[in-house]
Write an enzyme that holds these catalytic residues in place. Structure first.
Site: not given
Length: 388
Positions: A100, A168, A261, A282
């Protein structure tokens, strides 16, 4: 162009698929938090192909010119002028690309007209096999029609500390409406527990002055060993960070398996990760749900199944009255735009517009058109305007 017509019936959600000069209507579905949407407006829009980019991550329009700047994840910053000219910006920070990680957000300074300052987030390598997000401030100089450069770049903020892994990072950037404060989203880096530890800035939203120093009045400055940058904590992976028309800050974050969220960000608040979540791990291990009376702030809206947000804006233009002052979310797994109706401190999903492709970013142009970027290599950027 392709013309998309959307009809939203009362107490119903309408999803539609893109088709040339046509539309189709699927069965009404409930909003993800369990409530039915209610938006009787009709929205027609056409989409126009504005070019192909390689793994676009964020977009922003240069104030005063309307030039679109696009970050590409592998480390290239490009721009597209109104006449279609595409150019590249040099002297961009070296990024740690993978997973990421890479080049992230781009935001122009509130005083850009005089300062020409621009803020970029990116992932930088650390010692050993570690890395973390950072934000640099630089002066944008454009001397040629197809090239610009970043002058005097300076890193003003870093995730503390750098850790292993490539997930993240979050690194979304937002300025307060008055321009006085810089907010940066700092993901938990898939380490979870640091999000509940105030001694570091992982899993937090930080509040800074425009030069990157901690802002006066932050909530934890008087606590021993607490990071004085922190504004809120207990966050997982924030991919949307924006102020609404009322001046309220909202974040949009990926949950684990379930539980994406939308949060109203409040000073000093703890949003619970990883102690509570409306999703599960997960490996299917349970996580306690948000519950009345617990010490954590629950999301205002949430999704299970997830939408996997890529970015978010609060639309303010006049071209799409039904979207005005509401949130538009670029969806990855949901493969389209998600419309969330805002009502003060309440928020409810009311529609989805299916693109059939993962969407990474969304931006509003000065003329009120909406631009969306697909995710991944050879990704198309689309311009949305009202249909007839």
């Amino acid at each position: 162009m392709e013309l998309i017509s959307v009809r939203l019936a009362s107490i119903a959600l309408v999803s539609l698929a893109f088709a040339p000069l046509a539309s189709c209507q699927e069965a009404a579905t409930p909003a993800a938090g369990g409530q039915a949407g209610d938006n009787p407006a009709s929205v027609d829009f056409a989409r126009e192909d504005m070019g192909t980019f390689d793994e676009p991550w964020a977009m922003a329009f240069e104030p005063g010119t309307g030039t679109l700047f696009v970050t590409e994840k592998a480390g290239t910053l490009k721009f597209r002028k109104a006449d279609g000219t595409v150019g590249t910006v040099s002297n961009v920070p070296e990024v740690d690309y993978g997973g990421q990680g890479g080049l992230g957000d781009i935001v122009f300074a509130p005083d850009y007209a005089s300062s020409h300052a621009v803020y970029l987030s990116f992932v930088e390598a650390g010692p050993g096999d570690t890395r973390g997000a950072a934000v640099t401030r630089a002066t944008l100089q454009c001397d040629q029609p197809d090239s610009c450069t970043l002058r005097d770049p300076r890193v003003i903020w870093r995730q503390d500390e750098k850790v292993t892994g490539s997930g993240h990072f979050s690194h979304r950037i937002a300025f307060s409406p008055d321009g006085d404060f810089l907010f940066i989203a700092s993901g938990d880096r898939q380490k979870m527990q640091p999000a509940q530890d105030l001694s570091n800035n992982l899993g937090t939203i930080v509040r800074l002055l425009p030069d990157g120093s901690p802002a006066p009045g932050n909530p934890f400055t008087a606590e021993a060993n607490a990071n004085e940058e922190i504004w809120s904590y207990g966050h997982r992976n924030i991919l949307g960070l924006a102020f609404d028309a009322r001046g309220q800050l909202w974040d949009l974050e990926h949950g684990p398996q379930g539980g994406d969220e939308l949060n109203l960000v409040e000073r000093g608040a703890n949003y619970g990760w990883p102690n509570v979540s409306n999703g599960i791990h997960y490996d299917n291990a349970p996580i306690p749900d948000h519950a009345p009376g617990d010490p954590y702030v629950a999301p205002v809206e949430w999704w299970d199944p997830v939408i996997a947000p890529g970015g978010m804006i609060f639309y303010s233009g006049a071209l799409f009255p039904a979207w005005q002052n509401n949130a538009l979310i670029a969806g990855l797994v949901s493969q389209g735009l998600v419309l969330v109706k805002m009502d003060g401190t309440a928020a409810t999903e009311t529609a989805r517009y299916d693109f059939g492709e993962r969407l990474r970013a969304v931006a509003e142009a000065p003329d009120g058109s909406v631009w969306v970027a697909e995710d991944g290599p050879e990704a198309t950027i689309w311009r949305l305007t009202p249909g007839s």
